[in-house]
Design a protein around this motif. Sequence first.
Motif, PDB file in Angstrom:
ATOM      1  N   ASP A 481       0.857  -1.182   0.000  1.00  0.00           N
ATOM      2  CA  ASP A 481       0.000   0.000   0.000  1.00  0.00           C
ATOM      3  C   ASP A 481       0.893   1.232   0.000  1.00  0.00           C
ATOM      4  O   ASP A 481       1.591   1.509   0.982  1.00  0.00           O
ATOM      5  CB  ASP A 481      -0.898  -0.033   1.246  1.00  0.00           C
ATOM      6  N   LEU A 482       0.881   1.963  -1.100  1.00  0.00           N
ATOM      7  CA  LEU A 482       1.702   3.166  -1.233  1.00  0.00           C
ATOM      8  C   LEU A 482       0.874   4.355  -0.770  1.00  0.00           C
ATOM      9  O   LEU A 482      -0.012   4.836  -1.489  1.00  0.00           O
ATOM     10  CB  LEU A 482       2.166   3.327  -2.678  1.00  0.00           C
ATOM     11  N   ASP A 483       1.148   4.807   0.448  1.00  0.00           N
ATOM     12  CA  ASP A 483       0.324   5.815   1.121  1.00  0.00           C
ATOM     13  C   ASP A 483       1.088   7.137   1.175  1.00  0.00           C
ATOM     14  O   ASP A 483       2.042   7.280   1.949  1.00  0.00           O
ATOM     15  CB  ASP A 483      -0.003   5.314   2.532  1.00  0.00           C
ATOM     16  N   VAL A 493       2.720   9.259  -6.458  1.00  0.00           N
ATOM     17  CA  VAL A 493       2.220   7.907  -6.204  1.00  0.00           C
ATOM     18  C   VAL A 493       2.360   7.054  -7.457  1.00  0.00           C
ATOM     19  O   VAL A 493       2.747   5.887  -7.396  1.00  0.00           O
ATOM     20  CB  VAL A 493       0.742   7.953  -5.750  1.00  0.00           C
ATOM     21  N   ARG A 494       2.039   7.647  -8.603  1.00  0.00           N
ATOM     22  CA  ARG A 494       2.166   6.919  -9.871  1.00  0.00           C
ATOM     23  C   ARG A 494       3.609   6.457 -10.101  1.00  0.00           C
ATOM     24  O   ARG A 494       3.855   5.300 -10.433  1.00  0.00           O
ATOM     25  CB  ARG A 494       1.716   7.829 -11.025  1.00  0.00           C
ATOM     26  N   ALA A 495       4.551   7.358  -9.899  1.00  0.00           N
ATOM     27  CA  ALA A 495       5.960   7.009 -10.099  1.00  0.00           C
ATOM     28  C   ALA A 495       6.387   5.909  -9.134  1.00  0.00           C
ATOM     29  O   ALA A 495       7.121   4.979  -9.508  1.00  0.00           O
ATOM     30  CB  ALA A 495       6.833   8.255  -9.928  1.00  0.00           C
ATOM     31  N   ALA A 496       5.913   5.988  -7.893  1.00  0.00           N
ATOM     32  CA  ALA A 496       6.260   4.969  -6.899  1.00  0.00           C
ATOM     33  C   ALA A 496       5.695   3.606  -7.281  1.00  0.00           C
ATOM     34  O   ALA A 496       6.349   2.569  -7.094  1.00  0.00           O
ATOM     35  CB  ALA A 496       5.743   5.391  -5.535  1.00  0.00           C
ATOM     36  N   ALA A 497       4.483   3.592  -7.818  1.00  0.00           N
ATOM     37  CA  ALA A 497       3.865   2.327  -8.223  1.00  0.00           C
ATOM     38  C   ALA A 497       4.678   1.643  -9.313  1.00  0.00           C
ATOM     39  O   ALA A 497       4.918   0.428  -9.258  1.00  0.00           O
ATOM     40  CB  ALA A 497       2.437   2.573  -8.697  1.00  0.00           C
ATOM     41  N   PHE A 498       5.125   2.407 -10.304  1.00  0.00           N
ATOM     42  CA  PHE A 498       5.925   1.813 -11.372  1.00  0.00           C
ATOM     43  C   PHE A 498       7.280   1.347 -10.845  1.00  0.00           C
ATOM     44  O   PHE A 498       7.825   0.331 -11.297  1.00  0.00           O
ATOM     45  CB  PHE A 498       6.111   2.813 -12.518  1.00  0.00           C
ATOM     46  N   GLY A 517      -9.359   4.139  -4.179  1.00  0.00           N
ATOM     47  CA  GLY A 517     -10.496   4.989  -3.868  1.00  0.00           C
ATOM     48  C   GLY A 517     -10.193   5.936  -2.724  1.00  0.00           C
ATOM     49  O   GLY A 517     -11.047   6.730  -2.315  1.00  0.00           O
ATOM     50  N   GLY A 518      -8.970   5.846  -2.200  1.00  0.00           N
ATOM     51  CA  GLY A 518      -8.539   6.740  -1.130  1.00  0.00           C
ATOM     52  C   GLY A 518      -7.462   7.676  -1.644  1.00  0.00           C
ATOM     53  O   GLY A 518      -7.625   8.350  -2.651  1.00  0.00           O
ATOM     54  N   LYS A 519      -6.301   7.687  -0.949  1.00  0.00           N
ATOM     55  CA  LYS A 519      -5.214   8.566  -1.367  1.00  0.00           C
ATOM     56  C   LYS A 519      -4.185   7.859  -2.234  1.00  0.00           C
ATOM     57  O   LYS A 519      -3.486   8.497  -3.017  1.00  0.00           O
ATOM     58  CB  LYS A 519      -4.491   9.116  -0.128  1.00  0.00           C
ATOM     59  N   GLY A 520      -4.057   6.542  -2.056  1.00  0.00           N
ATOM     60  CA  GLY A 520      -2.926   5.860  -2.660  1.00  0.00           C
ATOM     61  C   GLY A 520      -3.291   4.779  -3.641  1.00  0.00           C
ATOM     62  O   GLY A 520      -4.409   4.699  -4.164  1.00  0.00           O
ATOM     63  N   VAL A 521      -2.295   3.916  -3.868  1.00  0.00           N
ATOM     64  CA  VAL A 521      -2.411   2.814  -4.823  1.00  0.00           C
ATOM     65  C   VAL A 521      -1.867   1.557  -4.151  1.00  0.00           C
ATOM     66  O   VAL A 521      -0.882   1.626  -3.396  1.00  0.00           O
ATOM     67  CB  VAL A 521      -1.608   3.114  -6.106  1.00  0.00           C
ATOM     68  N   HIS A 522      -2.515   0.439  -4.402  1.00  0.00           N
ATOM     69  CA  HIS A 522      -1.982  -0.854  -3.991  1.00  0.00           C
ATOM     70  C   HIS A 522      -1.278  -1.499  -5.177  1.00  0.00           C
ATOM     71  O   HIS A 522      -1.844  -1.543  -6.276  1.00  0.00           O
ATOM     72  CB  HIS A 522      -3.102  -1.790  -3.522  1.00  0.00           C
TER      73      HIS A 522
END
Length: 643
Positions: A481-483, A493-498, A517-522
């Motif tokens: 979970d990237l918060d 967040v997008r850069a961290a996900a990649f 649906g919150g602040k971040g990406v799983h």
Amino acid sequence: MSKSALRRPSVKGSSSPLAKPASDGAPKLAPPAFRPVQLAKLVDTVPPGDRWIHEMKYDGYRILVSLGGGEARAYTRSGLDWSDRFPSILSEARRLNVRSALIDGEAVVIDTEGRSNFQALQNALKAAPVSIDFYAFDLLQLDGEDLTRLPLLERKGKLETILPAKSPILRYSDHIQGRGEELLNRFCGAGLEGVVSKLADSDYVGARDGSWLKIKCIKRQEFVLVGWTPSDKDRAFRSLILGVHDGGKLRYAGKVGTGFDAAKMARLMKSMAPLEQKAATVEAPRAEVRGAHWLRPRLVAEIAFTEMTNEGTLRHPSYLGLREDKKPEAVVLETEHCTATLPPPATTTTTTTTTTTTTIAISNRGRVIYPESNITKGQLADHYTEVAGIMLPWAGSRPISLVRCPQGRAKKCFFQKHDAGSFGEKVHQVGITEKDGHEEPYLYVDDAEGLVTCVQMGTIEFHGWGARIEDVEKADRLVFDLDPDEGLDFEAVRAAAFQFRDILRSLGLTTFPMLTGGKGVHVIAPLTPRAEWPEVKAFASGLAQAVAQSDPAHFTAVLSKAKRKGRIFVDYLRNQRGATAIMPYSARSRPGAPVAAPVTWAEMKTIDAPSHFHVGDAPELKKRAASKALAGWGRADQFLPDL
């Protein structure tokens, strides 16, 4: 019924002899990994009409056969690798003229009366595996292509063409369309187990979505062995004491004293001896369990019986054998649903994704749940009804925690993971042992009616464990979970996900991103459920800390908010026993009614926010899930890499 009646008939215009695939220069494909199997709902009568096909219900072990690149594996319904138990089946499968395939079916032993015999199967697994047959009834992947979104009859057609016409081991499970009641009567008269009825145009979602039904000739199910009573005769024991999870707690279900011979008794005593304990595992009438030897509830047995009494115990039970492929936590009381009240799923005109209706009445449909967007309780229930077919493969048959907001998201909300009996029979419970050794009833759902019942009880969000009820000790996914800190935008967040995608890819893990649906990406990596929680947690923790140490300007693995200033917190704590994460397609109790939704990595490059989808977007979400481009995302399960 003769044994030959169960064999695959010759197929006109189709011949696929066993042969090694021709070398056509194409790259080798690895065996497809395990994926959750489609489950059938127990009902009391066969559904009518030509929309249903009907197959024999086999009495064996459910097995997924995976082959590719000259290799073959066999997985149980809970993902255990049992390849070493079915060498003859896998040897024959390796000779099929395909580059890769994932085949769903049942490993059985057919006796001289033409019946699949579970006890004979157990004997064969111990002594003569060569005598085990495999009846194939579905094809999930073929030559690298995901087939699960194709209609069932189309999948079965492809399956029939790849199976040999005269194999002594691999057999095609034939079916009839319509006339199911007639087939059930015929099977019951021949002493067979029953019928499985399937919607002819249904896709394969890997959940209990109502498109597969089972109708039994005799009652039988699994029970947990909780003790045994001594015998005053020359035999190892008099009877086995049975338990079953009912309402989330293990309760007494009676005793079984028939179905044993000396050899079975000896094997049972050997298995039970290490599990003995002084304390009683269930509450039972003292006269019925006098002198009992109590067991830790670790063994599961298949029991046949005529009926269950009003007191909840079995009448005329008979022991059939141990079920090594089933976990005691997943043994719940199986009740028959009335077919007349089961609305058959209908397919849409634009996709093959199943749309389910429910019979759950929603009170106060007009109550506003999201005041800022005027979305009502009825609209929220409609969302879960519509997305059930694509949500249940992720959230079904998994311990869940609910975020309940009975007066709407702007009022008091609370988490709930145990059931005190208020949800009724549509929401199930599974007993899970806590750290201190006592058992608690955890909630789970396995159909649309369960989801909507939770909404009726004020639920907005569904959070799930990283394991299914079949084996709660083995993870079937990794979740990072990237918060982001409050000051960071979605671009960070997008850069961290990649970045996480690339790291996990270098370790051999296939991933997909999910907008929370919150602040971040799983960033999620599905796993074959093989590694246990300590190993999974250690891997996730080590990776998160390594990333934070290598790039401290952008990441932190420390929970404290003071340490997050301008950085992204890599929350790895969801990868431990009992931890939960928001489920795909769950609504969130946030302004605007956002919905958590998996996306592709290509979409991730341009997506605008983690709250991109909302309640009301169900038709679009279903269309995306059914599209050819997205049909396989997030389902490319991998093994946890060796570190």
